[in-house]
Design a protein around this motif. Structure first.
Motif, PDB file in Angstrom:
ATOM      1  N   ALA A 129       0.822  -1.213   0.000  1.00 48.07           N
ATOM      2  CA  ALA A 129       0.000   0.000   0.000  1.00 48.07           C
ATOM      3  C   ALA A 129       0.856   1.263   0.000  1.00 48.07           C
ATOM      4  CB  ALA A 129      -0.919   0.007   1.221  1.00 48.07           C
ATOM      5  N   GLU A 130       2.163   1.095   0.081  1.00 44.45           N
ATOM      6  CA  GLU A 130       3.129   2.191   0.135  1.00 44.45           C
ATOM      7  C   GLU A 130       2.802   3.155   1.277  1.00 44.45           C
ATOM      8  OE1 GLU A 130       4.389   3.907  -3.577  1.00 44.45           O
ATOM      9  OE2 GLU A 130       3.696   2.160  -4.726  1.00 44.45           O
ATOM     10  N   SER A 131       2.348   2.537   2.373  1.00 45.12           N
ATOM     11  CA  SER A 131       2.005   3.330   3.556  1.00 45.12           C
ATOM     12  C   SER A 131       3.047   3.210   4.662  1.00 45.12           C
ATOM     13  CB  SER A 131       0.638   2.901   4.099  1.00 45.12           C
ATOM     14  OG  SER A 131       0.647   1.509   4.443  1.00 45.12           O
ATOM     15  N   LEU A 132       3.961   2.224   4.504  1.00 38.23           N
ATOM     16  CA  LEU A 132       5.000   2.013   5.502  1.00 38.23           C
ATOM     17  C   LEU A 132       6.377   2.240   4.877  1.00 38.23           C
ATOM     18  CD1 LEU A 132       3.668  -1.262   7.197  1.00 38.23           C
ATOM     19  CD2 LEU A 132       3.403   1.103   8.013  1.00 38.23           C
ATOM     20  N   THR A 133       7.325   2.569   5.736  1.00 37.80           N
ATOM     21  CA  THR A 133       8.695   2.771   5.264  1.00 37.80           C
ATOM     22  C   THR A 133       9.608   1.768   5.937  1.00 37.80           C
ATOM     23  OG1 THR A 133       8.335   5.123   4.908  1.00 37.80           O
ATOM     24  CG2 THR A 133      10.621   4.379   5.094  1.00 37.80           C
ATOM     25  N   TYR A 134      10.367   1.012   5.101  1.00 36.36           N
ATOM     26  CA  TYR A 134      11.343   0.063   5.624  1.00 36.36           C
ATOM     27  C   TYR A 134      12.750   0.646   5.420  1.00 36.36           C
ATOM     28  CZ  TYR A 134       7.234  -2.993   5.202  1.00 36.36           C
ATOM     29  OH  TYR A 134       5.981  -3.529   5.282  1.00 36.36           O
ATOM     30  N   LEU A 135      13.345   0.355   4.263  1.00 37.68           N
ATOM     31  CA  LEU A 135      14.658   0.933   3.957  1.00 37.68           C
ATOM     32  C   LEU A 135      14.492   2.346   3.410  1.00 37.68           C
ATOM     33  CD1 LEU A 135      16.398  -2.075   2.147  1.00 37.68           C
ATOM     34  CD2 LEU A 135      16.699  -1.361   4.530  1.00 37.68           C
ATOM     35  N   SER A 136      15.452   3.191   3.685  1.00 39.04           N
ATOM     36  CA  SER A 136      15.474   4.539   3.109  1.00 39.04           C
ATOM     37  C   SER A 136      16.775   4.722   2.341  1.00 39.04           C
ATOM     38  CB  SER A 136      15.367   5.601   4.215  1.00 39.04           C
ATOM     39  OG  SER A 136      14.113   5.515   4.862  1.00 39.04           O
ATOM     40  N   PRO A 137      16.766   5.545   1.311  1.00 34.88           N
ATOM     41  CA  PRO A 137      18.009   5.767   0.561  1.00 34.88           C
ATOM     42  C   PRO A 137      19.116   6.301   1.455  1.00 34.88           C
ATOM     43  CG  PRO A 137      16.136   6.653  -0.636  1.00 34.88           C
ATOM     44  CD  PRO A 137      15.637   6.299   0.727  1.00 34.88           C
ATOM     45  N   VAL A 138      20.279   5.687   1.387  1.00 31.19           N
ATOM     46  CA  VAL A 138      21.433   6.238   2.099  1.00 31.19           C
ATOM     47  C   VAL A 138      21.999   7.420   1.316  1.00 31.19           C
ATOM     48  CG1 VAL A 138      22.013   4.057   3.202  1.00 31.19           C
ATOM     49  CG2 VAL A 138      23.002   4.605   0.980  1.00 31.19           C
ATOM     50  N   LYS A 139      21.632   7.461   0.023  1.00 29.54           N
ATOM     51  CA  LYS A 139      21.998   8.606  -0.804  1.00 29.54           C
ATOM     52  C   LYS A 139      20.811   8.908  -1.713  1.00 29.54           C
ATOM     53  CE  LYS A 139      25.190  10.273  -4.330  1.00 29.54           C
ATOM     54  NZ  LYS A 139      26.280   9.927  -5.286  1.00 29.54           N
ATOM     55  N   PRO A 140      20.096   9.969  -1.479  1.00 31.11           N
ATOM     56  CA  PRO A 140      18.941  10.306  -2.322  1.00 31.11           C
ATOM     57  C   PRO A 140      19.394  10.755  -3.712  1.00 31.11           C
ATOM     58  CG  PRO A 140      18.864  11.456  -0.200  1.00 31.11           C
ATOM     59  CD  PRO A 140      20.242  10.892  -0.346  1.00 31.11           C
ATOM     60  N   ALA A 141      18.495  10.645  -4.679  1.00 29.04           N
ATOM     61  CA  ALA A 141      18.769  11.172  -6.019  1.00 29.04           C
ATOM     62  C   ALA A 141      18.869  12.689  -5.946  1.00 29.04           C
ATOM     63  CB  ALA A 141      17.663  10.759  -6.986  1.00 29.04           C
ATOM     64  N   GLN A 142      19.734  13.260  -6.780  1.00 28.21           N
ATOM     65  CA  GLN A 142      19.914  14.707  -6.717  1.00 28.21           C
ATOM     66  C   GLN A 142      20.083  15.316  -8.100  1.00 28.21           C
ATOM     67  OE1 GLN A 142      23.460  15.031  -4.265  1.00 28.21           O
ATOM     68  NE2 GLN A 142      24.836  14.883  -6.045  1.00 28.21           N
ATOM     69  N   ASP A 143      19.811  16.614  -8.184  1.00 26.74           N
ATOM     70  CA  ASP A 143      19.986  17.373  -9.420  1.00 26.74           C
ATOM     71  C   ASP A 143      21.451  17.738  -9.609  1.00 26.74           C
ATOM     72  OD1 ASP A 143      17.276  17.364  -9.933  1.00 26.74           O
ATOM     73  OD2 ASP A 143      16.927  19.364  -9.078  1.00 26.74           O
ATOM     74  N   ALA A 144      21.779  18.118 -10.821  1.00 23.49           N
ATOM     75  CA  ALA A 144      23.059  18.777 -11.077  1.00 23.49           C
ATOM     76  C   ALA A 144      22.861  20.264 -10.796  1.00 23.49           C
ATOM     77  CB  ALA A 144      23.497  18.569 -12.514  1.00 23.49           C
ATOM     78  N   LEU A 145      23.834  20.869 -10.165  1.00 27.05           N
ATOM     79  CA  LEU A 145      23.783  22.296  -9.840  1.00 27.05           C
ATOM     80  C   LEU A 145      24.982  22.996 -10.468  1.00 27.05           C
ATOM     81  CD1 LEU A 145      22.852  22.132  -6.034  1.00 27.05           C
ATOM     82  CD2 LEU A 145      21.299  22.366  -7.989  1.00 27.05           C
ATOM     83  N   ALA A 146      24.741  24.199 -10.945  1.00 27.18           N
ATOM     84  CA  ALA A 146      25.822  24.996 -11.527  1.00 27.18           C
ATOM     85  C   ALA A 146      25.499  26.465 -11.316  1.00 27.18           C
ATOM     86  CB  ALA A 146      25.970  24.689 -13.012  1.00 27.18           C
ATOM     87  N   THR A 147      26.501  27.283 -11.503  1.00 21.96           N
ATOM     88  CA  THR A 147      26.268  28.728 -11.533  1.00 21.96           C
ATOM     89  C   THR A 147      26.714  29.258 -12.889  1.00 21.96           C
ATOM     90  OG1 THR A 147      28.452  29.200 -10.573  1.00 21.96           O
ATOM     91  CG2 THR A 147      26.583  28.988  -9.052  1.00 21.96           C
ATOM     92  N   VAL A 148      25.896  30.118 -13.465  1.00 23.29           N
ATOM     93  CA  VAL A 148      26.224  30.784 -14.733  1.00 23.29           C
ATOM     94  C   VAL A 148      26.237  32.276 -14.450  1.00 23.29           C
ATOM     95  CG1 VAL A 148      25.530  31.201 -17.115  1.00 23.29           C
ATOM     96  CG2 VAL A 148      25.145  28.952 -16.079  1.00 23.29           C
ATOM     97  N   ASP A 149      27.412  32.859 -14.523  1.00 26.19           N
ATOM     98  CA  ASP A 149      27.588  34.272 -14.147  1.00 26.19           C
ATOM     99  C   ASP A 149      27.019  34.541 -12.761  1.00 26.19           C
ATOM    100  OD1 ASP A 149      28.870  34.779 -16.508  1.00 26.19           O
ATOM    101  OD2 ASP A 149      27.126  35.634 -17.522  1.00 26.19           O
TER     102      ASP A 149
END
Length: 485
Positions: free
Chosen positions: A223-243
């Motif tokens: 039912a996706e109502s309980l949490t067992y394992l959690s990511p030890v490393k979550p997915a993330q965006d790429a970040l940059a600075t432009v000027d």
């Protein structure tokens, strides 16, 4: 009528005589047919050669007749250190020229999930032993309905077998499972990594049958109502600075962050000596100078190949020892050469360069083009070309692409007139091939005439052979009769 052996009755060399007469009749006519065939074949070969070179030239001017092809953009990247290539970049022809300071502060990555310590001792441990039968586990990406697959989990399946079932699933969208044997009290750990990057796009592992033993391997229940394992490393965006402006992307590719420019992060920018500030790379969007120079040089080379071939094929031998060209004096080829020379030597009013000479391309005395080394007070051809590429991109474009006077525009139409399906060279080729087919018919007709002529000769000399044979028989009989008296 059967061809018979002659001279048997008369003893005369009539077969040799017929052969000599046939050869005398065949030789001049066969020589004319052979000469005609060689001439036609040479013409076909020469026309094909010119057509091929002219097509190559058409392709090279096609790359110069559109403003967008000439005014292409080329990204140039200068990194703070030579040993790090922080990103790569591409720019469309409509990208604006400019210089930007770019730093990559974070790479996009997928999520990583690990089983808890001391849950398994090795890859041979069984993951399902409760005796309740087989079940399934579903792998998907949080918030996505496209990226999902399900595996069967069988009774007494080992950790290693589960790993293989995940990795080999035909619908696997980029989940990799691996077993890490820690060699410590933590035992063996099953590690899941996902290739799907972007903030919030974490891997979800569903225990479809809500089996207790599989809670060690799943992130949630059916039912996706309980949490067992959690990511030890979550997915993330790429970040940059432009000027100095923070930008992000759910992959390592930044599309149109700078309009009509894309850049792909390959590693994080190095830190400054203070250990907190990222060093910036310089991204310059400018004209594709190298690309245009390559197109110009291809244009010169292909033009010269045509002129060289036309001269070779249309020349007359300077002495009896030198053969004429395959198309000696041919008016069509001379017309091609004249038309091309007229265009490359012409002026274009809308370009400040004026002509090809203004960008270093000179027409030589033998009708070829060259980027010369001689200085006529305006710099050498190479100097003028480099200056035009550096300072006059727009005028180079006008020189080649102007709708009325553009050199590439006009040359393209000329070459198309000759090389297209209904072009003059194509029609000439077809005509020559028709002549070759007709010559084959002439050969067949000639062979038929020679066969008939041989029959006539053999019939004629057969009568002679038989007459002489009868006379010989009569003479022998008379001599035999006279010998009795």
């Amino acid at each position: 009528m059967t061809i018979q052996s002659l001279g048997v009755g008369s003893g005369l060399a009539l077969d040799d005589l017929v052969t000599q007469l046939l050869n005398a009749e065949r030789a001049p006519k066969e020589a004319r047919l052979k000469d005609k065939e060689e001439k036609i074949q040479s013409e076909i070969s020469a026309l094909g050669q010119i057509k091929s070179k002219l097509s190559d030239f058409k392709d090279s001017v096609d790359k110069l007749r559109k403003d967008s092809d000439i005014n292409g953009r080329e990204p140039t990247i200068t990194n703070p250190t030579e040993d790090k290539e922080v990103f790569t970049a591409e720019a469309s022809g409509s990208a604006l020229r400019g210089t930007y300071k770019v730093a990559i502060t974070q790479l996009a990555s997928g999520s990583r999930i690990e089983t808890a310590d001391a849950v398994y001792t090795s890859g041979t441990d069984k993951v399902l032993t409760d005796g309740a039968g087989d079940t399934t586990m579903t792998f998907k990406i949080n918030g996505s309905t496209d990226e999902t697959f399900t595996i069967d989990v069988k009774q007494n399946m080992t950790l290693a077998q589960l790993r293989e079932a995940i990795n080999k699933n035909e619908n696997n969208f980029g989940v990799n499972a691996n077993i890490i044997d820690t060699g410590t009290a933590a035992g063996a750990k099953l590690v899941f990594t996902s290739d799907v990057t972007g903030f919030g796009k974490d891997l979800v592992i569903v225990n479809d049958g809500d089996r207790g033993e599989l809670e060690k391997l799943a992130t949630t229940n059916s039912a996706e109502s309980l949490t067992y394992l959690s990511p030890v490393k979550p997915a993330q965006d790429a970040l940059a600075t432009v000027d100095g402006i923070l930008v992000r992307s759910d992959t390592n590719t930044f599309e149109n962050t700078i309009q009509n420019v894309s850049f792909e992060a390959t590693e994080e920018s190095p830190f400054d000596t203070n250990g907190t500030t990222r060093l910036e790379s310089t991204l310059e969007i400018g004209f594709d100078r190298k690309g245009l120079e390559s197109k110009v040089r291809d244009f010169v080379d292909n033009y010269n190949k045509i002129i060289k071939d036309i001269k070779t094929l249309t020349r007359y031998g300077s002495s009896e020892l030198e053969d004429d060209g395959a198309l000696a004096g041919d008016s069509m080829l001379r017309g091609i050469s004249s038309s091309l020379a007229g265009v490359v030597g012409s002026s274009v009013d809308k370009s400040t360069l004026g002509s090809l000479f203004g960008m270093g391309i000179e027409l030589t005395s033998d009708g070829k083009l060259e980027i010369g080394d001689l200085d006529y007070g305006l710099g050498s051809g190479q100097d003028r070309l480099e200056k035009a590429l550096e300072e006059n991109f727009d005028d180079i474009a006008k020189l080649f692409t102007d709708e009325d006077q553009g050199i590439a525009t006009r040359l393209y139409e000329i070459t198309k007139e000759y090389t297209s399906y209904s072009g003059l060279l194509t029609l000439r080729e077809r005509s020559a091939k028709d002549d070759k087919d007709q010559l084959q018919d002439e050969r067949e007709s000639f062979e038929t005439r020679m066969f008939n002529y041989e029959q006539i000769l053999r019939d004629r000399y057969l009568n002679l052979d038989q007459t002489v044979a009868r006379l010989n028989q009569t003479g022998s009989a008379l001599l035999a009769s006279l010998g009795q008296y």
